[in-house]
Design an enzyme around this catalytic site. Structure first.
Site, PDB file in Angstrom:
ATOM      1  N   GLY A  41      44.162  58.207  85.503  1.00  0.00           N
ATOM      2  CA  GLY A  41      44.007  56.842  85.996  1.00  0.00           C
ATOM      3  C   GLY A  41      45.119  55.935  85.510  1.00  0.00           C
ATOM      4  O   GLY A  41      45.657  55.114  86.272  1.00  0.00           O
ATOM      5  N   GLY A  42      45.477  56.073  84.227  1.00  0.00           N
ATOM      6  CA  GLY A  42      46.521  55.234  83.670  1.00  0.00           C
ATOM      7  C   GLY A  42      47.869  55.506  84.288  1.00  0.00           C
ATOM      8  O   GLY A  42      48.643  54.576  84.560  1.00  0.00           O
ATOM      9  N   CYS A  93      39.717  57.854  70.900  1.00  0.00           N
ATOM     10  CA  CYS A  93      41.050  58.300  71.287  1.00  0.00           C
ATOM     11  C   CYS A  93      41.792  58.920  70.109  1.00  0.00           C
ATOM     12  O   CYS A  93      42.779  59.637  70.302  1.00  0.00           O
ATOM     13  CB  CYS A  93      41.851  57.136  71.864  1.00  0.00           C
ATOM     14  SG  CYS A  93      41.729  55.625  70.902  1.00  0.00           S
ATOM     15  N   GLY A 141      42.458  54.257  78.768  1.00  0.00           N
ATOM     16  CA  GLY A 141      41.661  55.106  79.636  1.00  0.00           C
ATOM     17  C   GLY A 141      42.279  56.476  79.798  1.00  0.00           C
ATOM     18  O   GLY A 141      43.042  56.955  78.952  1.00  0.00           O
ATOM     19  N   SER A 142      41.972  57.103  80.928  1.00  0.00           N
ATOM     20  CA  SER A 142      42.395  58.479  81.152  1.00  0.00           C
ATOM     21  C   SER A 142      43.867  58.569  81.515  1.00  0.00           C
ATOM     22  O   SER A 142      44.474  57.608  82.008  1.00  0.00           O
ATOM     23  CB  SER A 142      41.567  59.085  82.292  1.00  0.00           C
ATOM     24  OG  SER A 142      41.913  58.481  83.535  1.00  0.00           O
ATOM     25  N   LYS A 156      39.688  43.311  84.091  1.00  0.00           N
ATOM     26  CA  LYS A 156      38.913  44.187  84.972  1.00  0.00           C
ATOM     27  C   LYS A 156      37.862  44.850  84.102  1.00  0.00           C
ATOM     28  O   LYS A 156      38.159  45.704  83.269  1.00  0.00           O
ATOM     29  CB  LYS A 156      39.820  45.236  85.609  1.00  0.00           C
ATOM     30  CG  LYS A 156      39.094  46.415  86.288  1.00  0.00           C
ATOM     31  CD  LYS A 156      38.182  45.964  87.411  1.00  0.00           C
ATOM     32  CE  LYS A 156      37.499  47.169  88.064  1.00  0.00           C
ATOM     33  NZ  LYS A 156      36.461  47.783  87.181  1.00  0.00           N
ATOM     34  N   GLU A 198      47.265  53.259  76.996  1.00  0.00           N
ATOM     35  CA  GLU A 198      46.920  54.319  76.044  1.00  0.00           C
ATOM     36  C   GLU A 198      46.152  55.367  76.830  1.00  0.00           C
ATOM     37  O   GLU A 198      45.086  55.083  77.383  1.00  0.00           O
ATOM     38  CB  GLU A 198      46.064  53.754  74.912  1.00  0.00           C
ATOM     39  CG  GLU A 198      45.716  54.762  73.856  1.00  0.00           C
ATOM     40  CD  GLU A 198      44.561  54.301  73.016  1.00  0.00           C
ATOM     41  OE1 GLU A 198      43.531  54.998  73.009  1.00  0.00           O
ATOM     42  OE2 GLU A 198      44.682  53.249  72.379  1.00  0.00           O
ATOM     43  N   GLU A 211      43.901  66.806  76.099  1.00  0.00           N
ATOM     44  CA  GLU A 211      42.726  66.173  75.503  1.00  0.00           C
ATOM     45  C   GLU A 211      41.447  66.546  76.236  1.00  0.00           C
ATOM     46  O   GLU A 211      41.399  66.548  77.469  1.00  0.00           O
ATOM     47  CB  GLU A 211      42.889  64.654  75.518  1.00  0.00           C
ATOM     48  CG  GLU A 211      41.704  63.910  74.908  1.00  0.00           C
ATOM     49  CD  GLU A 211      41.814  62.399  75.059  1.00  0.00           C
ATOM     50  OE1 GLU A 211      41.409  61.690  74.135  1.00  0.00           O
ATOM     51  OE2 GLU A 211      42.299  61.940  76.119  1.00  0.00           O
TER      52      GLU A 211
END
Length: 503
Positions: A240-241, A297, A236-237, A179, A260, A386
């Site tokens: 969302g993750g 990250c 990603g965030s 994606k 992650e 974060e």
């Protein structure tokens, strides 16, 4: 030239809807937007490809990986140009990232040729053992099936279309459906063309790789829920993750989600180290904190230090160093807004002092620096969340015992850093058991924004740094995510996989 379409099993396919890129410079481009129907086509093709691709010899898969690297390098200038336009990253950074991308493809090629990752085991038969005989048992790692990969916003090459997740899955023998990230669709388009060229060169089943582009959120959900997808790689965030992770867990057949998600990567600046070289540590922190506009990250967002004159000098040097950093372009408008919102959240926190406050407009980000005490930090959960960008917090503690309390209270992290001199070893030894439980990588006297792609690297950590503390997304051990052990009991050599038959 850009295709502006999806690559589905060797065909460049359009769609009913389109979206327009939002580059930091240059002209925007139009791309086909993805759909669940395209995900289904890609996943079905990946399943068809699995049977022939997983049966290739390790030498054949290694040659394919090296060809992908060659095809990416052939398009190097084009990739750098559009990547810089889309993300605002300088050409030198993208050239280096392309080298990392092709380097890890070659590293995985070398790794699978050696064969050590197969973890081959052999229990010889003991027909005369009492009270019961033992059968012959052989074990080898086998690929799990089609893998879904989500491109990352902050690494348009090394963590995206042909990045570490894709490279390790292909090395394992698993077809991949990517994606693409909407922050850099043109970069993804060109890299997908390189992979397609390598597939054609080696006459592989075209379903071994597909790219679905777009901004349609339904695509991500359809991908992780497709019954033919057997694992997911995501960077990603946290928000969302976690949503995708929950979808994976809720499937009729749950699958592993290697996500992650977020980390503040604390630094613990020990007393003797700050006395000996506090100025150098502060300058180094400022450089690490602002590298790439803080969009790593592994960005070290927290510095924990014993309060006193040395801590004050450390903070003053950090402020001076950060003030000299010019605003930098962030990857997307959304990331820039999230950075401003995060800074505002900390700025509004009680008993947190603002040492550097900046006006960040549009996609330009300048550093923020805040200061607080250990007690305030422990009492305010928001301070340990974060903020993606060049923002740092100095946490001043009253004692080394208080420093240990900070370490104990930390959530899972990708990294933790100890700045130490020999005189700090005794106190650092007390922190080590805590840190090694909390993080995937512990550093001494360095900065975590450099992640070596190697045999021993771990880029992961306890939740929320990642969703699987036993995995890494960087380094050769990443291949383990897409393999599973299979035992063969009394199976004739003629029926065994080639990788275990002679063992």
């Amino acid at each position: 030239m850009l295709k502006g379409k999806h690559l589905i099993a060797g065909e460049w396919v359009g769609g009913e809807t389109t979206f327009t890129s939002q580059p930091s410079s240059g002209e925007p481009h139009t791309f086909a937007d993805g759909s669940p129907e395209l995900v289904d086509r890609a996943a079905r093709a990946a399943e068809e490809a699995f049977w022939s691709y997983s049966a290739l010899s390790r030498a054949e898969r290694a040659a394919f990986l090296r060809s992908i690297a060659e095809e990416i390098d052939k398009r190097g200038d084009e990739i750098t140009k559009i990547g810089s336009e889309e993300t605002g990253l300088p050409a030198a950074r993208l050239t280096g990232e392309r080298g990392r991308t092709t380097g890890q493809l070659k590293l995985f090629a070398d790794h699978i040729e050696k064969g050590e990752y197969l973890d081959r085991r052999h229990d010889v038969a003991l027909p005369d053992r009492q009270p019961l005989p033992r059968p012959e048992i052989k074990l080898v790692q086998q690929p799990i099936g089609p893998v879904a990969v989500f491109g990352a916003s902050n690494f348009p090459l090394a963590f995206s279309t042909a990045g570490g997740d894709t490279a390790s899955a292909l090395a394992a023998g698993c077809p991949v459906v990517v994606k693409g990230h909407s922050a850099h669709p043109g970069t993804g388009d060109l890299v997908a063309q390189a992979i397609d060229a390598a597939i054609r060169k080696h006459k592989l089943h075209p379903g071994v790789f597909s790219l679905v582009q777009g901004v349609n959120h339904a695509v991500g959900g359809a991908l992780v829920q497709h019954p033919l997808i057997k694992a997911v790689g995501f960077t990603g965030s946290l928000r969302g993750g976690r949503a995708l992770f929950d979808l994976c867990a809720a499937r009729p057949e749950p699958i592993p989600f290697f996500g992650e998600l977020g980390s503040v990567n604390p630094m613990f600046v020990m007393p003797e180290a700050v006395k000996a070289r506090g100025e150098a540590i502060a300058k180094g922190w400022a450089g690490s904190l602002t590298m790439g506009a803080g969009q790593f990250c592994t960005n070290p967002g927290i510095a924990v230090i014993l309060d006193g004159p040395e801590a004050s000098a450390f903070t003053e040097t950090t402020v001076e160093s950060l003030r000299a950093v010019a605003p930098q372009t962030m990857l997307t408008d959304g990331i820039a807004k999230a950075y401003r919102d995060g800074a505002q959240r900390i700025e509004n926190s009680a008993d947190v002092g603002e040492l550097i406050g900046t006006a960040c407009n549009d996609r330009a980000a300048a550093p923020y620096l805040f200061e607080t005490t250990g007690d305030v930090f422990l009492a305010n959960e928001a301070l340990s969340e974060e903020v993606f960008g060049p923002l740092g917090i100095v946490v001043k503690v009253g004692s080394l015992e208080d420093m240990a309390k900070i370490a104990h209270a930390m959530h899972g992290q990708l990294t933790a850093t100890l700045h130490i001199d020999k005189g700090d070893y005794a106190e650092a030894a007390k922190l080590m058991p805590v840190l090694q439980r909390k993080v995937g990588r512990v550093l001494a006297n360095g900065f975590p924004t450099g992640v070596e792609v190697s045999e021993a690297m771990v880029h992961g950590g306890p939740y929320p740094a990642s969703t699987n503390f036993g995995a890494t997304s960087v380094g050769t051990m990443a291949i383990r995510r897409f393999l599973r052990p299979v035992s063969y009991q009394n199976i004739p050599a003629e029926l065994l996989p080639a990788d275990i038959a002679a063992a």
